[in-house]
Design a protein around this motif. Structure first.
Motif, PDB file in Angstrom:
ATOM      1  N   ALA A  81       4.126  -7.148   6.772  1.00 40.71           N
ATOM      2  CA  ALA A  81       4.397  -6.064   6.056  1.00 40.71           C
ATOM      3  C   ALA A  81       4.034  -4.708   7.306  1.00 40.71           C
ATOM      4  N   GLU A  82       4.444  -3.640   6.931  1.00 41.85           N
ATOM      5  CA  GLU A  82       4.493  -2.416   7.900  1.00 41.85           C
ATOM      6  C   GLU A  82       3.023  -1.611   7.595  1.00 41.85           C
ATOM      7  N   HIS A  83       2.627  -1.639   6.333  1.00 46.02           N
ATOM      8  CA  HIS A  83       1.531  -0.810   5.904  1.00 46.02           C
ATOM      9  C   HIS A  83       0.635  -1.626   5.052  1.00 46.02           C
ATOM     10  N   ALA A  84      -0.715  -1.493   5.081  1.00 42.25           N
ATOM     11  CA  ALA A  84      -1.610  -2.014   3.993  1.00 42.25           C
ATOM     12  C   ALA A  84      -2.590  -1.121   3.538  1.00 42.25           C
ATOM     13  N   ASN A  85      -2.848  -0.964   2.248  1.00 44.99           N
ATOM     14  CA  ASN A  85      -3.876  -0.237   1.694  1.00 44.99           C
ATOM     15  C   ASN A  85      -4.827  -1.301   0.799  1.00 44.99           C
ATOM     16  N   GLY A  96       3.893   4.557   3.120  1.00 49.30           N
ATOM     17  CA  GLY A  96       2.410   4.322   3.172  1.00 49.30           C
ATOM     18  C   GLY A  96       1.717   5.589   3.301  1.00 49.30           C
ATOM     19  N   GLY A  97       2.000   6.642   3.575  1.00 53.82           N
ATOM     20  CA  GLY A  97       1.203   7.901   3.578  1.00 53.82           C
ATOM     21  C   GLY A  97       1.099   8.410   2.228  1.00 53.82           C
ATOM     22  N   GLN A  98       2.227   8.399   1.474  1.00 54.86           N
ATOM     23  CA  GLN A  98       2.275   8.729   0.059  1.00 54.86           C
ATOM     24  C   GLN A  98       1.346   7.732  -0.827  1.00 54.86           C
ATOM     25  N   ILE A  99       1.184   6.654  -0.459  1.00 58.73           N
ATOM     26  CA  ILE A  99       0.331   5.793  -1.302  1.00 58.73           C
ATOM     27  C   ILE A  99      -1.042   5.956  -0.781  1.00 58.73           C
ATOM     28  N   ALA A 153      -5.941  -0.458 -11.090  1.00 62.65           N
ATOM     29  CA  ALA A 153      -6.045   0.504 -10.394  1.00 62.65           C
ATOM     30  C   ALA A 153      -4.905   0.855  -9.390  1.00 62.65           C
ATOM     31  N   ALA A 154      -4.398  -0.354  -8.744  1.00 67.65           N
ATOM     32  CA  ALA A 154      -3.506  -0.507  -7.659  1.00 67.65           C
ATOM     33  C   ALA A 154      -1.997  -0.326  -8.405  1.00 67.65           C
ATOM     34  N   SER A 155      -1.857  -0.560  -9.543  1.00 66.35           N
ATOM     35  CA  SER A 155      -0.632  -0.430 -10.199  1.00 66.35           C
ATOM     36  C   SER A 155      -0.510   1.034 -10.532  1.00 66.35           C
ATOM     37  N   ARG A 156      -1.533   1.673 -11.072  1.00 69.22           N
ATOM     38  CA  ARG A 156      -1.493   3.230 -11.577  1.00 69.22           C
ATOM     39  C   ARG A 156      -1.177   4.086 -10.248  1.00 69.22           C
ATOM     40  N   VAL A 157      -1.834   3.723  -8.888  1.00 70.19           N
ATOM     41  CA  VAL A 157      -1.434   4.211  -7.618  1.00 70.19           C
ATOM     42  C   VAL A 157      -0.029   4.343  -7.216  1.00 70.19           C
ATOM     43  N   VAL A 158       0.636   3.177  -7.558  1.00 75.65           N
ATOM     44  CA  VAL A 158       2.154   2.970  -7.184  1.00 75.65           C
ATOM     45  C   VAL A 158       2.792   3.757  -8.169  1.00 75.65           C
ATOM     46  N   PHE A 159       2.419   3.838  -9.382  1.00 76.66           N
ATOM     47  CA  PHE A 159       3.416   4.557 -10.296  1.00 76.66           C
ATOM     48  C   PHE A 159       3.167   5.998  -9.966  1.00 76.66           C
ATOM     49  N   GLN A 160       2.067   6.799  -9.720  1.00 79.42           N
ATOM     50  CA  GLN A 160       1.709   8.128  -9.270  1.00 79.42           C
ATOM     51  C   GLN A 160       2.378   8.321  -7.907  1.00 79.42           C
ATOM     52  N   ALA A 161       2.439   7.472  -6.909  1.00 81.34           N
ATOM     53  CA  ALA A 161       2.913   7.692  -5.514  1.00 81.34           C
ATOM     54  C   ALA A 161       4.628   7.690  -5.677  1.00 81.34           C
TER      55      ALA A 161
END
Length: 240
Positions: free
Chosen positions: A17-21, A170-173, A29-37
């Protein structure tokens, strides 16, 4: 250089991968972050068996979900049918979360379908992340724009959820993770995660993962000999 950076670097190396959080503790919680981002109110979201809709919570009606599933006759994904449906729906996001799909998936083709329709591809591999990391199942990376999974399930590590993405996203997330108040793991948990990811790069782990796959195939064949019908025809790659 922090433990957080070390764990992220090792995860990116392991999965390509290029970026990890690694600051969200649950897959919800991770899913809601992806939706919002990645989406905004009113966007069309195509999802395998409507997965992730349950993670929207109060935002249930913010998105227009379109379902796709397996072919009733073959019990396998029909990517040609998905491509035609995507042309009609014009989704912003296509979600593939193969929680109970026992065959390898052509992620390159899925990404092609998504990108031809100006959509993003999100794959949640929480149930198979360990086998993907070992290389015994196809990996959604580098094809998918976002990949999520838990570390306390298939990876047998500390409780955490991972969001892998392209560098461009990555920055948006990261911004959404920060503004939504996710503080991440404590230092002992970060150390445990970094150590677990390093263990998964050892040939011994790859042998273990291959044994899991071989055992699943043997179980399916035994059940078939006993008269049971195996969904999708088995547990291996469709071409096998």
């Amino acid at each position: 250089f922090t433990l957080n950076n070390l764990a992220c670097e090792r995860l990116c190396e392991l999965f390509g991968a290029e970026h990890a959080n690694i600051r969200t503790l649950t897959i919800e919680a991770a899913s809601r972050v992806v939706f919002q981002a990645l989406t905004k109110r009113g966007d069309v979201v195509m999802s395998l068996d409507l997965r992730k809709r349950e993670h929207c919570n109060s935002h249930d009606y913010s998105y227009r979900f379109a379902n796709f599933g397996v072919n009733p006759q073959t019990q396998q994904l029909d990517l040609n049918a998905l491509a035609m449906e995507a042309m009609v729906c014009q989704p912003r996001l296509i979600i593939v979360s193969p929680i109970n799909y026992p065959l390898d998936i052509d992620y390159a083709r899925l990404a092609e379908i998504a990108h031809q329709n100006k959509a993003l591809l999100w794959c949640d591999i929480s149930q198979i992340a360990g086998l993907v990391a070992a290389g015994v199942l196809n990996s959604p990376l580098p094809h998918a724009d976002v990949v999520t999974f838990t570390t306390h399930g298939a990876l047998q590590g500390p409780q955490c959820s991972i969001i892998l993405s392209s560098a461009a996203l990555g920055g948006q997330i990261d911004r959404v993770v920060t503004t939504s108040g996710h503080s991440g793991l404590l230092k002992p948990q970060l150390a445990a995660l970094a150590c677990r990811v390093r263990e998964m790069q050892d040939p011994v782990y790859k042998e273990y993962a291959q044994a899991v796959r071989d055992n699943a195939k043997a179980l399916a064949e035994g059940l078939q000999r006993g008269g049971a019908q195996i969904l999708s025809g088995g547990t291996q790659r469709s071409e096998e």
